[in-house]
Design a protein around this motif. Structure first.
Motif, PDB file in Angstrom:
ATOM      1  N   PHE A  17       0.827  -1.210   0.000  1.00 40.49           N
ATOM      2  CA  PHE A  17       0.000   0.000   0.000  1.00 40.49           C
ATOM      3  C   PHE A  17       0.867   1.267   0.000  1.00 40.49           C
ATOM      4  CE2 PHE A  17      -1.805   3.364   2.676  1.00 40.49           C
ATOM      5  CZ  PHE A  17      -2.813   3.788   1.815  1.00 40.49           C
ATOM      6  N   ARG A  18       1.865   1.305   0.880  1.00 41.06           N
ATOM      7  CA  ARG A  18       2.690   2.513   0.971  1.00 41.06           C
ATOM      8  C   ARG A  18       3.488   2.743  -0.318  1.00 41.06           C
ATOM      9  NH1 ARG A  18       6.340   1.705   4.992  1.00 41.06           N
ATOM     10  NH2 ARG A  18       5.557  -0.364   5.536  1.00 41.06           N
ATOM     11  N   ARG A  19       3.983   1.635  -0.903  1.00 37.77           N
ATOM     12  CA  ARG A  19       4.740   1.748  -2.154  1.00 37.77           C
ATOM     13  C   ARG A  19       3.811   2.251  -3.266  1.00 37.77           C
ATOM     14  NH1 ARG A  19       6.527  -3.307  -2.370  1.00 37.77           N
ATOM     15  NH2 ARG A  19       5.012  -3.988  -3.937  1.00 37.77           N
ATOM     16  N   THR A  20       2.611   1.712  -3.316  1.00 34.02           N
ATOM     17  CA  THR A  20       1.637   2.084  -4.346  1.00 34.02           C
ATOM     18  C   THR A  20       1.286   3.561  -4.295  1.00 34.02           C
ATOM     19  OG1 THR A  20       0.699  -0.095  -4.472  1.00 34.02           O
ATOM     20  CG2 THR A  20      -0.762   1.690  -5.048  1.00 34.02           C
ATOM     21  N   VAL A  21       1.096   4.074  -3.096  1.00 31.62           N
ATOM     22  CA  VAL A  21       0.765   5.491  -2.959  1.00 31.62           C
ATOM     23  C   VAL A  21       1.931   6.343  -3.470  1.00 31.62           C
ATOM     24  CG1 VAL A  21       0.342   7.341  -1.303  1.00 31.62           C
ATOM     25  CG2 VAL A  21      -0.878   5.176  -1.072  1.00 31.62           C
ATOM     26  N   ARG A  22       3.144   5.986  -3.086  1.00 35.05           N
ATOM     27  CA  ARG A  22       4.312   6.766  -3.521  1.00 35.05           C
ATOM     28  C   ARG A  22       4.449   6.740  -5.043  1.00 35.05           C
ATOM     29  NH1 ARG A  22       6.591   5.042   1.379  1.00 35.05           N
ATOM     30  NH2 ARG A  22       6.306   6.800   2.799  1.00 35.05           N
ATOM     31  N   GLU A  23       4.266   5.549  -5.630  1.00 39.75           N
ATOM     32  CA  GLU A  23       4.398   5.425  -7.092  1.00 39.75           C
ATOM     33  C   GLU A  23       3.321   6.229  -7.809  1.00 39.75           C
ATOM     34  OE1 GLU A  23       6.397   0.947  -7.124  1.00 39.75           O
ATOM     35  OE2 GLU A  23       4.313   1.209  -7.815  1.00 39.75           O
ATOM     36  N   ALA A  24       2.105   6.193  -7.260  1.00 41.72           N
ATOM     37  CA  ALA A  24       1.002   6.932  -7.887  1.00 41.72           C
ATOM     38  C   ALA A  24       1.293   8.430  -7.872  1.00 41.72           C
ATOM     39  CB  ALA A  24      -0.306   6.630  -7.158  1.00 41.72           C
ATOM     40  N   VAL A  25       1.862   8.918  -6.789  1.00 32.80           N
ATOM     41  CA  VAL A  25       2.199  10.339  -6.679  1.00 32.80           C
ATOM     42  C   VAL A  25       3.359  10.670  -7.631  1.00 32.80           C
ATOM     43  CG1 VAL A  25       3.059  12.136  -5.119  1.00 32.80           C
ATOM     44  CG2 VAL A  25       1.364  10.491  -4.310  1.00 32.80           C
ATOM     45  N   ASP A  26       4.368   9.791  -7.665  1.00 35.08           N
ATOM     46  CA  ASP A  26       5.513  10.012  -8.569  1.00 35.08           C
ATOM     47  C   ASP A  26       5.053  10.124 -10.017  1.00 35.08           C
ATOM     48  OD1 ASP A  26       7.244  10.006  -6.484  1.00 35.08           O
ATOM     49  OD2 ASP A  26       7.974   7.944  -6.784  1.00 35.08           O
ATOM     50  N   GLU A  27       4.154   9.237 -10.421  1.00 32.36           N
ATOM     51  CA  GLU A  27       3.679   9.249 -11.807  1.00 32.36           C
ATOM     52  C   GLU A  27       2.967  10.553 -12.145  1.00 32.36           C
ATOM     53  OE1 GLU A  27       1.339   5.775 -12.760  1.00 32.36           O
ATOM     54  OE2 GLU A  27       2.972   4.487 -12.044  1.00 32.36           O
ATOM     55  N   GLU A  28       2.171  11.022 -11.199  1.00 30.33           N
ATOM     56  CA  GLU A  28       1.451  12.283 -11.424  1.00 30.33           C
ATOM     57  C   GLU A  28       2.463  13.441 -11.516  1.00 30.33           C
ATOM     58  OE1 GLU A  28      -1.681  12.435 -12.131  1.00 30.33           O
ATOM     59  OE2 GLU A  28      -1.913  14.604 -12.144  1.00 30.33           O
ATOM     60  N   ASN A  29       3.503  13.373 -10.707  1.00 28.56           N
ATOM     61  CA  ASN A  29       4.515  14.437 -10.705  1.00 28.56           C
ATOM     62  C   ASN A  29       5.374  14.416 -11.966  1.00 28.56           C
ATOM     63  OD1 ASN A  29       3.852  15.759  -8.335  1.00 28.56           O
ATOM     64  ND2 ASN A  29       5.097  14.378  -7.068  1.00 28.56           N
ATOM     65  N   VAL A  30       5.731  13.209 -12.434  1.00 28.91           N
ATOM     66  CA  VAL A  30       6.596  13.080 -13.614  1.00 28.91           C
ATOM     67  C   VAL A  30       5.940  13.726 -14.833  1.00 28.91           C
ATOM     68  CG1 VAL A  30       7.387  11.357 -15.311  1.00 28.91           C
ATOM     69  CG2 VAL A  30       7.964  11.089 -12.895  1.00 28.91           C
ATOM     70  N   LYS A  31       4.625  13.543 -14.982  1.00 25.40           N
ATOM     71  CA  LYS A  31       3.963  14.060 -16.184  1.00 25.40           C
ATOM     72  C   LYS A  31       3.433  15.481 -16.029  1.00 25.40           C
ATOM     73  CE  LYS A  31      -0.417  12.623 -16.772  1.00 25.40           C
ATOM     74  NZ  LYS A  31      -1.144  13.552 -15.906  1.00 25.40           N
ATOM     75  N   ARG A  32       3.866  16.153 -14.962  1.00 25.86           N
ATOM     76  CA  ARG A  32       3.343  17.501 -14.747  1.00 25.86           C
ATOM     77  C   ARG A  32       3.968  18.500 -15.724  1.00 25.86           C
ATOM     78  NH1 ARG A  32       7.591  17.343 -11.260  1.00 25.86           N
ATOM     79  NH2 ARG A  32       8.654  19.315 -10.772  1.00 25.86           N
ATOM     80  N   ARG A  33       3.292  19.620 -15.880  1.00 28.65           N
ATOM     81  CA  ARG A  33       3.739  20.685 -16.757  1.00 28.65           C
ATOM     82  C   ARG A  33       5.072  21.235 -16.251  1.00 28.65           C
ATOM     83  NH1 ARG A  33      -0.611  25.415 -17.257  1.00 28.65           N
ATOM     84  NH2 ARG A  33       0.433  25.927 -15.308  1.00 28.65           N
ATOM     85  N   ALA A  34       5.986  21.556 -17.154  1.00 28.74           N
ATOM     86  CA  ALA A  34       7.300  22.057 -16.768  1.00 28.74           C
ATOM     87  C   ALA A  34       7.158  23.297 -15.882  1.00 28.74           C
ATOM     88  CB  ALA A  34       8.126  22.392 -18.009  1.00 28.74           C
ATOM     89  N   GLY A  35       7.900  23.312 -14.810  1.00 30.24           N
ATOM     90  CA  GLY A  35       7.911  24.501 -13.945  1.00 30.24           C
ATOM     91  C   GLY A  35       6.884  24.490 -12.838  1.00 30.24           C
ATOM     92  N   ASP A  36       5.896  23.578 -12.914  1.00 28.74           N
ATOM     93  CA  ASP A  36       4.881  23.522 -11.855  1.00 28.74           C
ATOM     94  C   ASP A  36       5.423  22.795 -10.630  1.00 28.74           C
ATOM     95  OD1 ASP A  36       2.836  24.908 -13.025  1.00 28.74           O
ATOM     96  OD2 ASP A  36       2.008  23.134 -14.041  1.00 28.74           O
TER      97      ASP A  36
END
Ligand SMILES: [Zn+2]
Length: 407
Positions: free
Chosen positions: A288-307
């Protein structure tokens, strides 16, 4: 009569049943059935929501004093305690029930009587357990049963939900009786055949994600906390939880966002993880803890540059240990024999109760039903039927006297 540790449990129960004081005590539960129910009604009409058990604790401690218990107090955590002293302070047995309910402060705790049933939130869970404490203390005092060891009666706070066993945890790890308790018995809910000797463990989390937020069109590409939480949930939902040992998970609450056309600045979820086995609970917890971290990382990786990135806060809001009191321990064997002697087939089971905590500390502990029947527990339609309550009280008394011993 010697204590249970020196005799077979069946013999102990038989010997108890042959003493006149015990026979009178058992009879008391039948002839005073109405009085016990009246007491239950008084207790349950005092509101007790999580973290607001004080008024009920004060009432119970007043009753403890009236019954002649000593060292009566409401401790620092809010538990109410009263000692029924035997010829010695050891062995010391805790006999408890929980003061709290799952219901909020605004709940109407008024009791309605409908034929044989009492209806009110918390009337059975754990109103019948609290009524059992009073009835048991009363009968041992009135019938002057000469106990060898001593009994510490305790109404605990924080058994339910986010209370996270705070009452029993304080009692057994920090309170002034912490190192002196030799065995533990909790009355929780109705029934007369169940013996909970295995503790069901759980871990509960609150996940909070905070991001910049923005306009759904204009700021598209800003990391979205609801999307990240959705990703985490979709992965958790397909976790291969084993049936044996039974392992479960639940996302119980999600919140976040302000409007359909705004990227949320914040989202939260609350998650409950359980397993009958500690190893499986740890595996699920790590996943569960790993899944939450990965889900957040994925959202962050694809974020708009500079945000800015999403920030993750993962709080453990509940932790209940697993474990068991072995079925061949004197306490469990006594409960089995007492159940049989009353004509019922004992049923060992696993649940999450105040006994989880003593079990994790190596103190023999079980949770028993306090007699009677109930339905719709943890809902506003909860009911309790006190018929046959005496059987649960008789069983409880036999177990207690078997553990403390009689002179
Ligand atoms: Zn309960």
């Amino acid at each position: 009569m010697s204590s249970v540790l020196k005799t077979l449990p069946a013999l102990t129960v038989r010997n108890l049943l042959s003493t006149p004081e015990v026979a009178r005590a058992l009879h008391f539960f039948e002839t005073n059935a109405e009085g016990i129910t009246d007491e239950q009604i008084r207790i349950c009409s005092i509101p007790a929501s999580p973290f607001n058990e004080h008024e009920r604790a004060v009432y119970l401690s007043k009753r403890f004093s009236e019954l002649g218990l000593s060292e009566v107090e409401v401790d620092e955590e809010g538990n109410c305690l009263g000692l029924l002293e035997g010829s010695s302070r050891s062995p010391l047995m805790v006999v408890s029930a929980h003061l709290d309910t799952v219901f909020s402060k605004e709940t109407d705790f008024t009791i309605v009587r409908r034929e044989n049933r009492l209806l009110a939130p918390g009337i059975a869970d754990d109103g019948c357990g609290l009524a059992a404490l009073i009835a048991l203390a009363q009968v041992i005092r009135t019938e002057q049963i000469p106990i060898e060891g001593s009994i510490l009666f305790v109404g605990t706070v924080g058994e339910e939900g986010e209370g996270n066993l705070r009452g029993v945890r304080y009692l057994l790890t920090k309170g002034r009786w912490a190192t002196k308790v030799n065995s533990f018995l909790s009355f929780d809910g109705p029934g007369v055949d169940r013996i909970t000797n295995r503790a069901l463990g759980s871990r509960r989390y609150r996940v909070e994600l905070v991001g910049p937020g923005g306009h759904s069109w204009g700021d598209f590409g800003v990391p979205n906390p609801v999307h990240a939480i959705g990703r985490a949930i979709s992965r958790l939902a397909v976790y291969p939880a084993p049936k044996e040992p039974r392992t479960t998970f639940n996302v119980g609450r999600i919140e976040g966002g302000t409007s359909v056309n705004a990227i949320p600045g914040r989202a939260t979820m609350e998650v409950d993880l359980r397993s009958a086995a500690e190893s499986e609970l740890r595996r699920l917890d790590a996943f569960f803890r790993r899944t939450v971290r990965e889900a957040v990382d994925e959202e962050n990786v694809k974020r708009r540059a500079g945000d800015p990135e999403l920030r993750l806060k993962l709080d453990l809001i509940g932790e209940r240990p697993t474990g068991e009191t072995p079925s061949d321990s004197p306490l469990v064997e006594l409960a089995i024999e007492a159940t049989r002697m009353l004509g019922f087939e004992p049923r060992l089971d696993q649940s999450s109760t105040d006994s989880n905590l003593p079990i994790s500390l190596g103190i023999p502990a079980i949770t028993l039903g306090a007699g009677g029947t109930s339905g719709y527990s943890h809902t506003l339609d909860e009911w309790y039927d006190p018929r046959d309550r005496d059987k649960g009280l008789k069983r409880g008394l036999l177990v207690i006297l078997g553990m403390t011993g009689m002179k």
